[in-house]
Scaffold this active site. Structure first.
Site, PDB file in Angstrom:
ATOM      1  N   LEU A  68     -10.140  22.798  38.147  1.00 32.67           N
ATOM      2  CA  LEU A  68     -10.527  22.760  39.621  1.00 32.67           C
ATOM      3  C   LEU A  68     -11.274  21.572  39.744  1.00 32.67           C
ATOM      4  O   LEU A  68     -11.896  21.248  38.570  1.00 32.67           O
ATOM      5  CB  LEU A  68     -10.903  24.152  40.094  1.00 32.67           C
ATOM      6  CG  LEU A  68      -9.711  25.120  40.091  1.00 32.67           C
ATOM      7  CD1 LEU A  68     -10.479  26.621  40.032  1.00 32.67           C
ATOM      8  CD2 LEU A  68      -8.750  25.006  41.379  1.00 32.67           C
ATOM      9  N   PRO A  69     -11.862  21.225  40.828  1.00 27.77           N
ATOM     10  CA  PRO A  69     -12.728  19.880  41.058  1.00 27.77           C
ATOM     11  C   PRO A  69     -13.992  20.338  40.597  1.00 27.77           C
ATOM     12  O   PRO A  69     -14.676  19.405  39.909  1.00 27.77           O
ATOM     13  CB  PRO A  69     -12.567  19.833  42.670  1.00 27.77           C
ATOM     14  CG  PRO A  69     -11.463  20.390  43.278  1.00 27.77           C
ATOM     15  CD  PRO A  69     -11.259  21.481  42.168  1.00 27.77           C
ATOM     16  N   THR A  74     -14.122  20.042  34.801  1.00 26.39           N
ATOM     17  CA  THR A  74     -15.433  19.441  34.292  1.00 26.39           C
ATOM     18  C   THR A  74     -16.461  20.062  35.335  1.00 26.39           C
ATOM     19  O   THR A  74     -16.438  19.628  36.644  1.00 26.39           O
ATOM     20  CB  THR A  74     -15.508  17.889  34.316  1.00 26.39           C
ATOM     21  OG1 THR A  74     -14.412  17.327  33.364  1.00 26.39           O
ATOM     22  CG2 THR A  74     -16.863  17.302  34.006  1.00 26.39           C
ATOM     23  N   LYS A 111     -18.613  17.131  26.900  1.00 26.04           N
ATOM     24  CA  LYS A 111     -18.198  16.254  27.785  1.00 26.04           C
ATOM     25  C   LYS A 111     -18.769  15.573  28.747  1.00 26.04           C
ATOM     26  O   LYS A 111     -18.618  14.348  28.822  1.00 26.04           O
ATOM     27  CB  LYS A 111     -17.223  17.300  28.843  1.00 26.04           C
ATOM     28  CG  LYS A 111     -16.721  16.706  29.924  1.00 26.04           C
ATOM     29  CD  LYS A 111     -15.278  15.832  29.758  1.00 26.04           C
ATOM     30  CE  LYS A 111     -14.950  15.297  31.054  1.00 26.04           C
ATOM     31  NZ  LYS A 111     -13.991  14.239  30.930  1.00 26.04           N
ATOM     32  N   LYS A 147     -19.055  11.651  39.643  1.00 22.42           N
ATOM     33  CA  LYS A 147     -19.259  12.930  39.535  1.00 22.42           C
ATOM     34  C   LYS A 147     -19.806  13.269  38.106  1.00 22.42           C
ATOM     35  O   LYS A 147     -20.908  14.201  37.864  1.00 22.42           O
ATOM     36  CB  LYS A 147     -17.844  13.651  39.388  1.00 22.42           C
ATOM     37  CG  LYS A 147     -17.987  15.049  39.349  1.00 22.42           C
ATOM     38  CD  LYS A 147     -16.615  15.765  39.152  1.00 22.42           C
ATOM     39  CE  LYS A 147     -16.870  17.069  38.475  1.00 22.42           C
ATOM     40  NZ  LYS A 147     -15.547  17.761  38.396  1.00 22.42           N
TER      41      LYS A 147
HETATM   42  P1  NAD Z   1      -7.604  17.245  41.669  1.00 21.06           P
HETATM   43  O1  NAD Z   1      -8.358  17.027  42.899  1.00 21.06           O
HETATM   44  O2  NAD Z   1      -6.328  16.366  41.613  1.00 21.06           O
HETATM   45  O3  NAD Z   1      -7.066  18.836  41.458  1.00 21.06           O
HETATM   46  C1  NAD Z   1      -7.826  19.927  41.909  1.00 21.06           C
HETATM   47  C2  NAD Z   1      -6.695  20.706  42.338  1.00 21.06           C
HETATM   48  O4  NAD Z   1      -7.566  22.012  42.697  1.00 21.06           O
HETATM   49  C3  NAD Z   1      -6.198  20.573  43.909  1.00 21.06           C
HETATM   50  O5  NAD Z   1      -4.827  20.398  43.841  1.00 21.06           O
HETATM   51  C4  NAD Z   1      -6.771  21.379  44.700  1.00 21.06           C
HETATM   52  O6  NAD Z   1      -6.030  21.822  45.834  1.00 21.06           O
HETATM   53  C5  NAD Z   1      -6.946  22.449  43.981  1.00 21.06           C
HETATM   54  N1  NAD Z   1      -7.856  23.589  44.418  1.00 21.06           N
HETATM   55  C6  NAD Z   1      -9.171  23.282  44.833  1.00 21.06           C
HETATM   56  N2  NAD Z   1      -9.576  24.692  45.318  1.00 21.06           N
HETATM   57  C7  NAD Z   1      -8.877  25.632  45.024  1.00 21.06           C
HETATM   58  C8  NAD Z   1      -8.848  26.892  45.063  1.00 21.06           C
HETATM   59  N3  NAD Z   1      -9.720  27.755  45.456  1.00 21.06           N
HETATM   60  N4  NAD Z   1      -7.817  27.690  44.565  1.00 21.06           N
HETATM   61  C9  NAD Z   1      -6.654  27.001  43.963  1.00 21.06           C
HETATM   62  N5  NAD Z   1      -6.562  25.469  43.912  1.00 21.06           N
HETATM   63  C10 NAD Z   1      -7.538  25.065  44.510  1.00 21.06           C
HETATM   64  O7  NAD Z   1      -8.475  16.840  40.192  1.00 21.06           O
HETATM   65  P2  NAD Z   1      -7.950  16.565  38.991  1.00 21.06           P
HETATM   66  O8  NAD Z   1      -7.787  15.021  38.673  1.00 21.06           O
HETATM   67  O9  NAD Z   1      -6.912  17.435  38.608  1.00 21.06           O
HETATM   68  O10 NAD Z   1      -9.241  17.045  38.252  1.00 21.06           O
HETATM   69  C11 NAD Z   1      -9.321  18.511  37.772  1.00 21.06           C
HETATM   70  C12 NAD Z   1     -10.680  18.570  37.031  1.00 21.06           C
HETATM   71  O11 NAD Z   1     -10.218  17.796  35.813  1.00 21.06           O
HETATM   72  C13 NAD Z   1     -12.076  18.032  37.586  1.00 21.06           C
HETATM   73  O12 NAD Z   1     -13.101  19.041  37.236  1.00 21.06           O
HETATM   74  C14 NAD Z   1     -12.009  16.620  36.930  1.00 21.06           C
HETATM   75  O13 NAD Z   1     -13.513  16.300  36.952  1.00 21.06           O
HETATM   76  C15 NAD Z   1     -11.442  16.865  35.509  1.00 21.06           C
HETATM   77  N6  NAD Z   1     -10.968  15.814  34.893  1.00 21.06           N
HETATM   78  C16 NAD Z   1     -10.284  14.870  35.565  1.00 21.06           C
HETATM   79  C17 NAD Z   1      -9.716  13.767  35.020  1.00 21.06           C
HETATM   80  C18 NAD Z   1      -8.680  12.911  35.577  1.00 21.06           C
HETATM   81  O14 NAD Z   1      -8.470  11.678  35.178  1.00 21.06           O
HETATM   82  N7  NAD Z   1      -8.284  12.995  36.823  1.00 21.06           N
HETATM   83  C19 NAD Z   1      -9.850  13.442  33.635  1.00 21.06           C
HETATM   84  C20 NAD Z   1     -10.819  14.474  32.832  1.00 21.06           C
HETATM   85  C21 NAD Z   1     -11.198  15.395  33.610  1.00 21.06           C
END
Ligand code: NAD
Length: 291
Positions: free
Chosen positions: A65-66, A93, A168, A243
């Protein structure tokens, strides 16, 4: 094979859930976004109508999740029907304080918990080559290992609860600072009349050598695979780097640790994002310098 409840099917969560399905596990999943749920259905992931339905009867629950707020909203509800003794792995994260609440709240209910943030981005998630930095007990880590191996290549047990998030944010603070430093050096080198390729060659075998320079150079034409060569598309978004730098700042304040360069890098990325470049890969920070 395990029954896994997977919550958060965004850029990272969807390909991670697909890897687990490919490894033979039964995936039940949920996301607030209708498009993500439709994509999950197409991929045969087993979408459910709610978080409750997703976790009910699951031996393992994974969240991607975000932020910390989202993780606690989803998992900390008293009424959530988590199976007794289930293992809950948060791969998002998140901030150190929310991570501590996550562990404490669920452990009080007799559940096993791990914080397991990742590095490697969307391409690593799709290829199953993520790096996992895991915090929690040895026994919870042992239970999770096979699942993490289905999604990642390098799996580290960083230490006790919270150690994964700590690793991380420290790593990403280092990467953010390094990228700003490499961008400044490349910019200065050009202003001083040096050929960027020649300078890159020299610094790559001198004391300035680092990953941001040799594997991910921000100037086009220096490292073939780097996002700089494709208009800074894909890769790791500047807004995500901001972030993580903010999370590192919070942790530095809370632990009274000096992190001057981390704070400076956060300010530079904040300006970059405010200038509308948040979606570009974080190596585009070189644009802040007018390069
Ligand atoms: P994203 O925004 O693409 O996905 C997050 C998902 O969570 C969304 O689809 C959203 O609809 C869903 N969501 C939010 N609240 C919700 C709830 N209450 N119930 C169900 N679903 C819910 O984000 P991402 O890029 O997939 O990143 C996710 C995590 O991984 C973050 O913490 C980010 O910092 C970390 N991360 C991302 C990357 C990257 O390259 N994108 C790399 C390493 C770590």
């Amino acid at each position: 094979m395990a029954v896994i409840g997977f919550i958060g099917l965004g850029n990272m969560g969807f390909p991670m859930a697909c890897r687990l399905k490919e490894a033979g596990h039964e995936i039940r999943c949920f996301d607030l976004n209708a498009g993500s749920m439709a994509r999950a259905l197409d991929a045969g992931l087993g979408p459910r109508a709610s978080v409750e339905e997703t976790v009910s009867g699951a031996e393992v629950v994974i969240t991607m999740l975000p932020s910390g707020r989202h993780v606690l909203d989803v998992l900390a509800a008293d009424t959530l029907p988590l199976a007794p003794g289930a293992l809950v792995i948060d791969c998002s994260t998140i901030d150190v304080a929310s991570c501590a609440i996550f562990h404490e709240t669920l452990q009080k209910k007799g559940l096993a918990t791990l914080d397991a943030p990742v590095s490697g981005g969307v391409s690593g998630a799709a290829a199953g080559t993520l790096t996992f930095m895991v915090g929690g007990t040895e026994s919870a880590f042992a239970r999770a290992l096979e699942l993490l191996r289905a999604m990642g290549k390098n799996i580290f047990h960083a230490g006790a609860a919270g150690a994964g998030q700590a690793a991380k944010i420290c790593n990403n603070m280092l990467a953010g600072i390094s990228m700003v430093a490499v961008s400044e050096a490349l910019h200065l080198a050009k202003r001083l009349g040096l050929d960027p390729k020649r300078f890159h060659e020299i610094a790559s075998t001198s004391s300035g050598q680092c990953w941001a320079l040799t594997s991910y150079a921000p100037e086009p034409g220096l490292v073939a695979s780097a996002p700089a060569n494709r208009g800074y598309e894909g890769g790791f978004a500047s807004e995500l780097m901001l972030k993580d730098l903010r999370l590192a700042e919070q942790a530095a304040v809370a632990s009274q640790s000096p992190a001057l360069l981390g704070a400076a890098a956060a300010s530079v990325y904040a300006m970059h994002c405010a200038a509308g470049r948040g979606r570009l890969d974080f190596s585009s920070i070189i644009k802040m310098l007018g390069a």
